[in-house]
Design a protein around this motif. Structure first.
Motif, mmCIF file in Angstrom:
data_model
loop_
_atom_site.group_PDB
_atom_site.id
_atom_site.type_symbol
_atom_site.label_atom_id
_atom_site.label_comp_id
_atom_site.label_asym_id
_atom_site.label_seq_id
_atom_site.Cartn_x
_atom_site.Cartn_y
_atom_site.Cartn_z
ATOM 1 N N THR A 1 6.322 -3.537 -4.911
ATOM 2 C CA THR A 1 7.154 -3.101 -3.797
ATOM 3 C C THR A 1 6.218 -2.681 -2.671
ATOM 4 O O THR A 1 5.102 -2.215 -2.914
ATOM 5 C CB THR A 1 8.050 -1.905 -4.187
ATOM 6 O OG1 THR A 1 7.232 -0.873 -4.726
ATOM 7 C CG2 THR A 1 9.090 -2.317 -5.224
ATOM 8 N N ALA A 2 6.687 -2.895 -1.452
ATOM 9 C CA ALA A 2 5.866 -2.602 -0.278
ATOM 10 C C ALA A 2 6.598 -1.611 0.614
ATOM 11 O O ALA A 2 7.816 -1.669 0.746
ATOM 12 C CB ALA A 2 5.588 -3.881 0.497
ATOM 13 N N LYS A 3 5.830 -0.707 1.195
ATOM 14 C CA LYS A 3 6.418 0.270 2.108
ATOM 15 C C LYS A 3 5.616 0.255 3.415
ATOM 16 O O LYS A 3 4.436 0.616 3.441
ATOM 17 C CB LYS A 3 6.355 1.653 1.459
ATOM 18 C CG LYS A 3 7.022 2.741 2.256
ATOM 19 C CD LYS A 3 7.223 3.990 1.409
ATOM 20 C CE LYS A 3 7.529 5.202 2.278
ATOM 21 N NZ LYS A 3 6.411 6.141 2.386
ATOM 22 N N MET A 4 6.280 -0.171 4.464
ATOM 23 C CA MET A 4 5.608 -0.223 5.767
ATOM 24 C C MET A 4 5.477 1.186 6.337
ATOM 25 O O MET A 4 6.309 2.055 6.060
ATOM 26 C CB MET A 4 6.418 -1.098 6.730
ATOM 27 C CG MET A 4 6.450 -2.565 6.312
ATOM 28 S SD MET A 4 7.081 -3.644 7.624
ATOM 29 C CE MET A 4 8.826 -3.255 7.529
ATOM 30 N N PRO A 5 4.448 1.433 7.161
ATOM 31 C CA PRO A 5 4.330 2.746 7.809
ATOM 32 C C PRO A 5 5.531 3.001 8.724
ATOM 33 O O PRO A 5 6.114 2.063 9.259
ATOM 34 C CB PRO A 5 3.023 2.639 8.596
ATOM 35 C CG PRO A 5 2.677 1.192 8.654
ATOM 36 C CD PRO A 5 3.357 0.510 7.514
ATOM 37 N N GLU A 6 5.855 4.270 8.893
ATOM 38 C CA GLU A 6 7.011 4.648 9.740
ATOM 39 C C GLU A 6 6.810 4.162 11.168
ATOM 40 O O GLU A 6 5.739 4.270 11.701
ATOM 41 C CB GLU A 6 7.165 6.177 9.766
ATOM 42 C CG GLU A 6 7.275 6.807 8.393
ATOM 43 C CD GLU A 6 8.622 6.546 7.746
ATOM 44 O OE1 GLU A 6 9.640 6.905 8.347
ATOM 45 O OE2 GLU A 6 8.647 5.959 6.651
ATOM 46 N N GLY B 1 5.833 -12.598 5.355
ATOM 47 C CA GLY B 1 6.673 -11.414 5.512
ATOM 48 C C GLY B 1 6.043 -10.407 6.459
ATOM 49 O O GLY B 1 4.821 -10.237 6.455
ATOM 50 N N LEU B 2 6.854 -9.740 7.248
ATOM 51 C CA LEU B 2 6.308 -8.688 8.115
ATOM 52 C C LEU B 2 5.743 -7.552 7.264
ATOM 53 O O LEU B 2 4.742 -6.917 7.620
ATOM 54 C CB LEU B 2 7.389 -8.143 9.065
ATOM 55 C CG LEU B 2 6.918 -7.089 10.062
ATOM 56 C CD1 LEU B 2 5.848 -7.653 11.005
ATOM 57 C CD2 LEU B 2 8.089 -6.525 10.864
ATOM 58 N N ASP B 3 6.367 -7.310 6.112
ATOM 59 C CA ASP B 3 5.892 -6.261 5.197
ATOM 60 C C ASP B 3 4.855 -6.791 4.189
ATOM 61 O O ASP B 3 4.458 -6.077 3.275
ATOM 62 C CB ASP B 3 7.067 -5.613 4.458
ATOM 63 C CG ASP B 3 7.807 -6.602 3.556
ATOM 64 O OD1 ASP B 3 7.452 -7.807 3.558
ATOM 65 O OD2 ASP B 3 8.734 -6.174 2.849
ATOM 66 N N GLY B 4 4.431 -8.054 4.378
ATOM 67 C CA GLY B 4 3.389 -8.596 3.518
ATOM 68 C C GLY B 4 3.866 -9.079 2.161
ATOM 69 O O GLY B 4 3.038 -9.426 1.309
ATOM 70 N N ILE B 5 5.176 -9.100 1.963
ATOM 71 C CA ILE B 5 5.724 -9.708 0.744
ATOM 72 C C ILE B 5 6.111 -11.137 1.107
ATOM 73 O O ILE B 5 7.010 -11.356 1.930
ATOM 74 C CB ILE B 5 6.941 -8.915 0.232
ATOM 75 C CG1 ILE B 5 6.571 -7.453 -0.043
ATOM 76 C CG2 ILE B 5 7.503 -9.592 -1.027
ATOM 77 C CD1 ILE B 5 5.553 -7.262 -1.162
ATOM 78 N N HIS C 1 1.169 -12.777 -1.035
ATOM 79 C CA HIS C 1 1.511 -11.470 -0.490
ATOM 80 C C HIS C 1 0.264 -10.907 0.190
ATOM 81 O O HIS C 1 -0.851 -11.072 -0.324
ATOM 82 C CB HIS C 1 1.911 -10.506 -1.611
ATOM 83 C CG HIS C 1 2.991 -11.009 -2.511
ATOM 84 N ND1 HIS C 1 4.182 -11.511 -2.031
ATOM 85 C CD2 HIS C 1 3.081 -11.079 -3.859
ATOM 86 C CE1 HIS C 1 4.948 -11.865 -3.060
ATOM 87 N NE2 HIS C 1 4.300 -11.620 -4.184
ATOM 88 N N LEU C 2 0.458 -10.245 1.311
ATOM 89 C CA LEU C 2 -0.672 -9.624 2.011
ATOM 90 C C LEU C 2 -0.556 -8.101 2.051
ATOM 91 O O LEU C 2 -1.491 -7.416 2.471
ATOM 92 C CB LEU C 2 -0.757 -10.157 3.443
ATOM 93 C CG LEU C 2 -1.002 -11.659 3.590
ATOM 94 C CD1 LEU C 2 -1.048 -12.041 5.063
ATOM 95 C CD2 LEU C 2 -2.293 -12.081 2.894
ATOM 96 N N ALA C 3 0.558 -7.586 1.598
ATOM 97 C CA ALA C 3 0.803 -6.140 1.669
ATOM 98 C C ALA C 3 -0.320 -5.367 1.000
ATOM 99 O O ALA C 3 -0.647 -5.617 -0.159
ATOM 100 C CB ALA C 3 2.132 -5.803 0.986
ATOM 101 N N GLY C 4 -0.913 -4.461 1.755
ATOM 102 C CA GLY C 4 -1.917 -3.575 1.198
ATOM 103 C C GLY C 4 -3.284 -4.196 0.972
ATOM 104 O O GLY C 4 -4.206 -3.506 0.511
ATOM 105 N N GLU C 5 -3.442 -5.486 1.259
ATOM 106 C CA GLU C 5 -4.780 -6.078 1.113
ATOM 107 C C GLU C 5 -5.719 -5.387 2.096
ATOM 108 O O GLU C 5 -5.308 -4.937 3.161
ATOM 109 C CB GLU C 5 -4.758 -7.598 1.361
ATOM 110 C CG GLU C 5 -3.878 -8.402 0.408
ATOM 111 C CD GLU C 5 -4.356 -8.449 -1.050
ATOM 112 O OE1 GLU C 5 -5.278 -7.698 -1.419
ATOM 113 O OE2 GLU C 5 -3.776 -9.224 -1.823
#
Lengths: 86, 86
Positions: free
Chosen positions: A81-86, B18-22, B30-34
């Motif tokens: 699961t991913a959580k974007m910054p506010e 994805g904008l959220d990297g998913i 997925h790029l989220a948090g990379e």
């Protein structure tokens, strides 16, 4: 592809990528939840030399197609699961 | 590196990643948090031709170092959590 076999094989990946696919070091990508097709493609690219990385070119060289498939199944099986910054 | 600028630039990435990297499609990771360093390295490898992909080789060609840095900052800023299968 057998994710349970992949989990066992991932002992050789976990120092950098984590058993759960959350990387331990910044130069290694997270693999958690990456797709079967993506992981297989990258491992085969490292194995063939199409993609190059000091560590991965060595590691991938010894993997069979079956092992690559199983490793991909393991990392794909992890939910993220991913959580974007506010 | 400015993650807010990166977020805006990521409009050209979001259809696949994805904008959220998913990622939206299995062939895209997925790029989220990379990490900043990992994403920068890959985008520069696509830009130089060291790493090849039909889509990314085209997309990366037009990115400046600053844009690459900002995009990396955006995707790095996303928090991820992973859940392994039971």
């Amino acid at each position: 592809a057998d994710p349970e076999e992949g989990r066992k094989l991932a002992t050789q990946c976990k120092t950098c990528h984590g058993l759960d696919g959350i990387a331990k070091i910044p130069v290694a990508p997270h693999l958690a939840g990456e797709s079967q097709i993506y992981i297989e493609k990258q491992l085969k690219a490292f194995r063939s030399g199409k993609r190059e990385n000091d560590m991965m070119s060595v590691v991938a060289k010894n993997l069979t197609d079956q092992q690559i498939s199983d490793l991909a199944a393991w990392y794909q099986s992890i939910e993220i699961t991913a959580k974007m910054p506010e």
